[in-house]
Design an enzyme around this catalytic site. Structure first.
Site, PDB file in Angstrom:
ATOM      1  N   ASN A  18      41.421  -4.937 -30.334  1.00  0.00           N
ATOM      2  CA  ASN A  18      41.227  -6.960 -30.798  1.00  0.00           C
ATOM      3  C   ASN A  18      41.485  -6.054 -32.892  1.00  0.00           C
ATOM      4  O   ASN A  18      41.345  -5.042 -32.868  1.00  0.00           O
ATOM      5  CB  ASN A  18      40.416  -7.662 -31.274  1.00  0.00           C
ATOM      6  CG  ASN A  18      40.137  -7.703 -29.441  1.00  0.00           C
ATOM      7  OD1 ASN A  18      40.982  -8.378 -29.212  1.00  0.00           O
ATOM      8  ND2 ASN A  18      38.981  -8.078 -29.305  1.00  0.00           N
ATOM      9  N   HIS A  40      38.533  -2.179 -25.389  1.00  0.00           N
ATOM     10  CA  HIS A  40      37.784  -3.117 -24.096  1.00  0.00           C
ATOM     11  C   HIS A  40      38.260  -2.753 -22.544  1.00  0.00           C
ATOM     12  O   HIS A  40      39.674  -2.457 -22.572  1.00  0.00           O
ATOM     13  CB  HIS A  40      38.531  -4.846 -24.476  1.00  0.00           C
ATOM     14  CG  HIS A  40      37.095  -5.373 -25.386  1.00  0.00           C
ATOM     15  ND1 HIS A  40      36.623  -5.944 -25.559  1.00  0.00           N
ATOM     16  CD2 HIS A  40      37.973  -4.929 -27.135  1.00  0.00           C
ATOM     17  CE1 HIS A  40      35.827  -6.263 -26.658  1.00  0.00           C
ATOM     18  NE2 HIS A  40      36.789  -5.494 -27.426  1.00  0.00           N
ATOM     19  N   ARG A  88      29.135  -0.141 -21.365  1.00  0.00           N
ATOM     20  CA  ARG A  88      29.347  -1.364 -21.620  1.00  0.00           C
ATOM     21  C   ARG A  88      28.975  -2.269 -21.971  1.00  0.00           C
ATOM     22  O   ARG A  88      28.284  -2.072 -23.027  1.00  0.00           O
ATOM     23  CB  ARG A  88      28.557  -2.013 -19.702  1.00  0.00           C
ATOM     24  CG  ARG A  88      28.312  -0.768 -18.794  1.00  0.00           C
ATOM     25  CD  ARG A  88      28.100  -1.555 -17.976  1.00  0.00           C
ATOM     26  NE  ARG A  88      27.588  -0.536 -16.637  1.00  0.00           N
ATOM     27  CZ  ARG A  88      28.457  -0.620 -15.375  1.00  0.00           C
ATOM     28  NH1 ARG A  88      29.595  -1.107 -15.945  1.00  0.00           N
ATOM     29  NH2 ARG A  88      28.896   0.508 -14.916  1.00  0.00           N
ATOM     30  N   ASP A  89      29.465  -3.286 -22.064  1.00  0.00           N
ATOM     31  CA  ASP A  89      29.758  -4.426 -23.203  1.00  0.00           C
ATOM     32  C   ASP A  89      28.101  -4.854 -23.063  1.00  0.00           C
ATOM     33  O   ASP A  89      28.138  -5.070 -21.854  1.00  0.00           O
ATOM     34  CB  ASP A  89      30.897  -5.363 -23.322  1.00  0.00           C
ATOM     35  CG  ASP A  89      31.056  -6.402 -24.511  1.00  0.00           C
ATOM     36  OD1 ASP A  89      32.289  -5.915 -25.303  1.00  0.00           O
ATOM     37  OD2 ASP A  89      30.149  -7.132 -25.010  1.00  0.00           O
ATOM     38  N   ILE A  90      28.265  -5.539 -24.533  1.00  0.00           N
ATOM     39  CA  ILE A  90      25.815  -6.142 -24.112  1.00  0.00           C
ATOM     40  C   ILE A  90      26.249  -7.867 -23.472  1.00  0.00           C
ATOM     41  O   ILE A  90      26.329  -7.893 -23.045  1.00  0.00           O
ATOM     42  CB  ILE A  90      25.372  -6.251 -25.374  1.00  0.00           C
ATOM     43  CG1 ILE A  90      24.319  -6.552 -25.152  1.00  0.00           C
ATOM     44  CG2 ILE A  90      26.022  -6.569 -26.206  1.00  0.00           C
ATOM     45  CD1 ILE A  90      23.460  -5.847 -26.805  1.00  0.00           C
ATOM     46  N   HIS A 143      37.837   0.308 -31.190  1.00  0.00           N
ATOM     47  CA  HIS A 143      37.519   0.317 -29.681  1.00  0.00           C
ATOM     48  C   HIS A 143      38.831  -0.515 -28.771  1.00  0.00           C
ATOM     49  O   HIS A 143      39.107  -1.464 -29.307  1.00  0.00           O
ATOM     50  CB  HIS A 143      35.966  -0.340 -29.909  1.00  0.00           C
ATOM     51  CG  HIS A 143      35.769  -2.208 -29.680  1.00  0.00           C
ATOM     52  ND1 HIS A 143      35.290  -1.989 -31.096  1.00  0.00           N
ATOM     53  CD2 HIS A 143      35.924  -2.867 -29.599  1.00  0.00           C
ATOM     54  CE1 HIS A 143      36.006  -3.352 -31.109  1.00  0.00           C
ATOM     55  NE2 HIS A 143      35.624  -4.201 -30.322  1.00  0.00           N
TER      56      HIS A 143
HETATM   57  P1  5GP Z   1      35.583  -7.135 -30.929  1.00  0.00           P
HETATM   58  O1  5GP Z   1      35.333  -8.477 -30.981  1.00  0.00           O
HETATM   59  O2  5GP Z   1      34.912  -6.425 -31.942  1.00  0.00           O
HETATM   60  O3  5GP Z   1      37.101  -6.620 -30.451  1.00  0.00           O
HETATM   61  O4  5GP Z   1      35.099  -6.107 -30.313  1.00  0.00           O
HETATM   62  C1  5GP Z   1      33.422  -6.050 -29.754  1.00  0.00           C
HETATM   63  C2  5GP Z   1      32.281  -5.943 -28.994  1.00  0.00           C
HETATM   64  O5  5GP Z   1      31.465  -5.235 -28.960  1.00  0.00           O
HETATM   65  C3  5GP Z   1      32.096  -7.404 -27.912  1.00  0.00           C
HETATM   66  O6  5GP Z   1      32.775  -7.829 -26.822  1.00  0.00           O
HETATM   67  C4  5GP Z   1      30.335  -7.390 -27.848  1.00  0.00           C
HETATM   68  O7  5GP Z   1      29.990  -8.052 -26.902  1.00  0.00           O
HETATM   69  C5  5GP Z   1      30.433  -5.430 -27.959  1.00  0.00           C
HETATM   70  N1  5GP Z   1      28.707  -5.710 -28.626  1.00  0.00           N
HETATM   71  C6  5GP Z   1      28.463  -5.500 -29.918  1.00  0.00           C
HETATM   72  N2  5GP Z   1      27.065  -4.968 -30.521  1.00  0.00           N
HETATM   73  C7  5GP Z   1      27.121  -5.160 -29.230  1.00  0.00           C
HETATM   74  C8  5GP Z   1      25.917  -3.862 -29.443  1.00  0.00           C
HETATM   75  O8  5GP Z   1      25.186  -3.805 -29.534  1.00  0.00           O
HETATM   76  N3  5GP Z   1      25.472  -2.985 -27.834  1.00  0.00           N
HETATM   77  C9  5GP Z   1      27.065  -3.194 -26.516  1.00  0.00           C
HETATM   78  N4  5GP Z   1      26.425  -2.549 -25.818  1.00  0.00           N
HETATM   79  N5  5GP Z   1      27.833  -4.160 -27.685  1.00  0.00           N
HETATM   80  C10 5GP Z   1      28.235  -4.768 -27.877  1.00  0.00           C
END
Ligand code: 5GP
Ligand code: ZN
Length: 112
Positions: free
Chosen positions: A86, A101, A28-30, A99
């Site tokens: 992204n 989403h 799950r996203d944090i 990654h």
């Molecule tokens: P991006 O912006 O790179 O496409 O997405 C990165 C995602 O990783 C963001 O939605 C952010 O909330 C999530 N994220 C960043 N650090 C952590 C973490 O330590 N744990 C979890 N579960 N999600 C994270």
């Protein structure tokens, strides 16, 4: 190893892991942007979509399969969901480890 997702994969940073196999992990996203917000992450440290090689394409196919399975498990498959990758600064990529989403559970806003 200063990559956050590599540390989650290694179990050094805790997260709510929903799926794990030889190739990928999902958690799950944090900071969720929707009621269901999961991240499907390859164990291989690939910087971004722009750094994918031809030999990585089966891995991306597998990530999509896992996402579809998780969408069913999370109960969003019928109403709809969105898969997003992204890539780079202007797309808002924060974590330089590829990654996918999975977003769902509400009417999603328009992209862009
Ligand atoms: P991006 O912006 O790179 O496409 O997405 C990165 C995602 O990783 C963001 O939605 C952010 O909330 C999530 N994220 C960043 N650090 C952590 C973490 O330590 N744990 C979890 N579960 N999600 C994270
Ligand atoms: Zn990494």
């Amino acid at each position: 190893m200063d990559c956050i997702f590599c540390q989650i994969i290694a179990g050094k940073i805790p997260s709510e892991i929903l799926y794990r196999d030889e190739e990928v992990i999902a958690f799950r996203d944090i900071n969720p942007a929707a009621p269901v917000h999961l991240l499907i992450v390859p164990k291989k440290h690939i910087l971004s979509l722009a750094h994918l090689s031809q030999t990585d394409l089966p891995l991306v196919e597998h990530m999509i399969n896992v996402a579809n399975q998780l969408a069913r498990e999370e109960g969003v498959s019928e109403n709809g969901y969105r898969l997003v990758i992204n890539c780079g600064r202007e797309a808002g990529q924060e974590v330089p480890h590829l990654h996918l989403h999975l977003l769902g559970g509400q009417r999603l806003s328009r992209m862009g």
